[in-house]
Design a protein around this motif. Structure first.
Motif, PDB file in Angstrom:
ATOM      1  N   VAL A 266      81.760  61.264  46.710  1.00  0.00           N
ATOM      2  CA  VAL A 266      82.833  60.377  46.263  1.00  0.00           C
ATOM      3  C   VAL A 266      82.492  59.656  44.966  1.00  0.00           C
ATOM      4  CG1 VAL A 266      83.727  60.034  48.587  1.00  0.00           C
ATOM      5  CG2 VAL A 266      81.984  58.485  47.710  1.00  0.00           C
ATOM      6  N   CYS A 267      81.218  59.610  44.608  1.00  0.00           N
ATOM      7  CA  CYS A 267      80.760  58.814  43.460  1.00  0.00           C
ATOM      8  C   CYS A 267      81.216  59.458  42.159  1.00  0.00           C
ATOM      9  CB  CYS A 267      79.235  58.751  43.490  1.00  0.00           C
ATOM     10  SG  CYS A 267      78.551  57.636  42.261  1.00  0.00           S
ATOM     11  N   ASN A 268      81.789  58.636  41.271  1.00  0.00           N
ATOM     12  CA  ASN A 268      82.091  59.215  39.966  1.00  0.00           C
ATOM     13  C   ASN A 268      81.272  58.579  38.857  1.00  0.00           C
ATOM     14  OD1 ASN A 268      83.456  56.858  39.980  1.00  0.00           O
ATOM     15  ND2 ASN A 268      85.495  57.771  40.074  1.00  0.00           N
ATOM     16  N   ASN A 276      75.723  60.907  45.364  1.00  0.00           N
ATOM     17  CA  ASN A 276      76.446  59.643  45.581  1.00  0.00           C
ATOM     18  C   ASN A 276      75.430  58.527  45.317  1.00  0.00           C
ATOM     19  OD1 ASN A 276      79.045  60.537  46.585  1.00  0.00           O
ATOM     20  ND2 ASN A 276      77.988  61.140  48.462  1.00  0.00           N
ATOM     21  N   CYS A 277      75.803  57.542  44.496  1.00  0.00           N
ATOM     22  CA  CYS A 277      74.831  56.486  44.196  1.00  0.00           C
ATOM     23  C   CYS A 277      74.687  55.517  45.382  1.00  0.00           C
ATOM     24  CB  CYS A 277      75.213  55.738  42.924  1.00  0.00           C
ATOM     25  SG  CYS A 277      76.621  54.623  43.106  1.00  0.00           S
ATOM     26  N   GLY A 278      75.754  55.396  46.196  1.00  0.00           N
ATOM     27  CA  GLY A 278      75.703  54.483  47.342  1.00  0.00           C
ATOM     28  C   GLY A 278      75.828  53.017  46.952  1.00  0.00           C
ATOM     29  N   LYS A 279      76.068  52.749  45.649  1.00  0.00           N
ATOM     30  CA  LYS A 279      76.104  51.352  45.191  1.00  0.00           C
ATOM     31  C   LYS A 279      77.406  50.991  44.471  1.00  0.00           C
ATOM     32  CE  LYS A 279      71.183  51.698  44.112  1.00  0.00           C
ATOM     33  NZ  LYS A 279      70.300  51.986  42.988  1.00  0.00           N
ATOM     34  N   CYS A 280      78.163  51.986  44.030  1.00  0.00           N
ATOM     35  CA  CYS A 280      79.371  51.667  43.250  1.00  0.00           C
ATOM     36  C   CYS A 280      80.543  51.365  44.196  1.00  0.00           C
ATOM     37  CB  CYS A 280      79.714  52.812  42.299  1.00  0.00           C
ATOM     38  SG  CYS A 280      80.316  54.287  43.138  1.00  0.00           S
ATOM     39  N   GLU A 281      81.611  50.858  43.618  1.00  0.00           N
ATOM     40  CA  GLU A 281      82.785  50.482  44.430  1.00  0.00           C
ATOM     41  C   GLU A 281      83.301  51.663  45.238  1.00  0.00           C
ATOM     42  OE1 GLU A 281      86.759  50.302  45.652  1.00  0.00           O
ATOM     43  OE2 GLU A 281      86.192  51.512  43.925  1.00  0.00           O
ATOM     44  N   LYS A 282      83.353  52.844  44.597  1.00  0.00           N
ATOM     45  CA  LYS A 282      83.923  54.026  45.273  1.00  0.00           C
ATOM     46  C   LYS A 282      83.041  54.453  46.450  1.00  0.00           C
ATOM     47  CE  LYS A 282      86.893  57.710  44.715  1.00  0.00           C
ATOM     48  NZ  LYS A 282      86.540  58.867  43.898  1.00  0.00           N
ATOM     49  N   CYS A 283      81.727  54.456  46.232  1.00  0.00           N
ATOM     50  CA  CYS A 283      80.810  54.815  47.328  1.00  0.00           C
ATOM     51  C   CYS A 283      80.943  53.809  48.473  1.00  0.00           C
ATOM     52  CB  CYS A 283      79.354  54.820  46.831  1.00  0.00           C
ATOM     53  SG  CYS A 283      78.907  56.302  45.911  1.00  0.00           S
ATOM     54  N   ILE A 284      80.926  52.508  48.130  1.00  0.00           N
ATOM     55  CA  ILE A 284      80.961  51.479  49.175  1.00  0.00           C
ATOM     56  C   ILE A 284      82.311  51.485  49.894  1.00  0.00           C
ATOM     57  CG2 ILE A 284      80.862  48.976  49.584  1.00  0.00           C
ATOM     58  CD1 ILE A 284      78.713  48.873  47.359  1.00  0.00           C
TER      59      ILE A 284
HETATM   60 ZN   LIG Z   1      78.623  55.709  43.599  1.00  0.00          ZN
END
Ligand SMILES: [Zn+2]
Length: 396
Positions: A266-268, A276-284
């Motif tokens: 989902v991470c862009n 996935n970075c797991g830290k951005c708005e989209k990931c969270i």
């Molecule tokens: Zn992300």
């Protein structure tokens, strides 16, 4: 003056179009691992959107499908009704009927995201091809994240027993250079460009919807269920799928799929080539969707703990606020008791414009600047121009 687009056939799998805009030439190249349609039809959607922004008419030298031409004019009128400041260009092109041509497959755009996985699994019985684009949410100048995403998509296609079509395009630069907002006006036209190029193979292309009708986020958008089908041609139908479902419904629908739980992407941002970075708005946002649906712990590509601390200082664009509200409403409707998460979502929704600006600057300085200095400079310049324009309009 008119935007003029002329097609340059570089090879069976590579097509260029030279756009002449205000006397300057701008070349767009799209290539694929399959043969591509060689008519002017795939260049209608991006040409119309650029002509609308640059306030010129559109002239194409290659023949276009009559149904696509008529649909493009309707798409132009719909975009104009949403954004009256945009020009309504006339479109001039030779016409050729293509409705008797081949292309029997059904494709679905596949980025690996929640919306895409939902639509792929829901329409599994009819889908014959997945379509992965390098150049839309993944910058075509960054090969590292794409290689991993491409490998994941190949595995998904192989497990589903369908073909993967990989597209590479620099079309996004045409839009960003000429003032089109990618999300609000250009995104669907760019998807349609790719879909129409694939008409030798496909009769229908599914675009996964990112909004749903009953959550208040089905506002005018570059890819919209009323707009995307208008870019269809006589032999290729473009449809949007999934408008009936919220993100949490979609999380619920895919959480039991091993395939989705192994490959969800989902991470862009993809900083440092992360899947996935797991830290951005989209990931969270997606982690919370899965948590509410009871599937977060099954997902192999996202962390299993929601970072509440980070949510408190995370930059959230205004376009993402409805997703925070959707998550909060779903928690309350389902009686999920998690006071910490509920408070963190509420704090995001309660932010003042000043707090938003501070968090945006903080994000630019602390997270973007160390990684991509040139991007930071561009964003800062853009932001300063907006602030200056706001001030002068207030003082006028
Ligand atoms: Zn992300």
């Amino acid at each position: 003056m008119a935007v003029q687009a002329s097609i340059d056939l570089v090879g069976v799998n590579v097509i260029k179009s030279v756009f002449s805009i205000d006397g300057k030439h701008f070349t767009v190249q799209t290539s694929a691992n399959v043969s591509l349609d060689r008519s002017g039809t795939p260049w209608l959607p991006p040409g119309v959107v650029v002509a609308m922004t640059t306030e010129q008419d559109l002239e194409l030298d290659a023949p276009v499908d009559p149904a696509a031409l008529s649909g493009a004019e309707q798409a132009r009128d719909l975009l104009h009704s949403w954004y009256p400041q945009l020009h309504t260009p006339s479109v001039v092109a030779p016409v050729i009927s293509t409705s008797d041509r081949e292309g029997g497959g059904v494709g679905c755009f596949f980025s690996g995201g929640l919306d895409a996985f939902y639509s792929v699994l829901e329409n599994r019985a009819e889908i014959t091809h997945l379509i992965l684009v390098h150049g839309f949410d993944i910058d075509p100048r960054r090969p590292k994240p794409y290689e991993r995403i491409s490998a994941g998509a190949r595995e998904v296609a192989a497990e589903m027993g369908v073909e993967l079509i990989e597209i590479r395009t620099d079309l996004q630069f045409l839009h960003t250079r000429h003032g089109n907002n990618w999300g609000s006006t250009a995104h669907g036209a760019a998807l349609a460009h790719v879909a129409l190029l694939l008409s030798p193979h496909l009769r229908k292309v599914i675009v996964a919807a990112s909004g749903s009708y009953d959550t208040g986020n089905m506002t005018p958008h570059g890819s919209h269920p009323d707009l995307d089908p208008l870019w269809s041609s006589g032999n290729l139908e473009i449809v949007q799928d999934g408008t009936e479902a919220h993100r949490i419904d979609k999380a619920e629908a895919i959480k039991d799929s091993d395939l989705a739980m192994r490959h969800l992407r989902v991470c862009n941002l993809n900083w440092d080539g992360d899947y996935n970075c797991g830290k951005c708005e989209k990931c969270i946002r997606t982690m919370i969707n899965l948590y509410i649906a009871g599937g977060l712990e099954r997902c192999e590509t996202l962390p299993h703990t929601i970072p509440i601390e980070r949510m408190n200082r995370m930059h959230v664009t205004s376009g993402a606020f409805p997703f925070a509200k959707e998550n909060l409403d779903a928690m309350r409707a389902r009686g999920i008791r998690d006071a910490e998460l509920e408070a963190a979502l509420q704090r995001i929704l309660d932010r003042t414009p000043r707090e938003q600006r501070i968090l945006e600057y903080r994000w630019l300085l602390l997270e973007v600047a160390p990684r991509v200095p040139r991007v930071l400079i561009g964003l800062l310049v853009q932001r300063l121009r907006t602030i200056r324009a706001d001030r002068s309009s207030h003082s006028a």
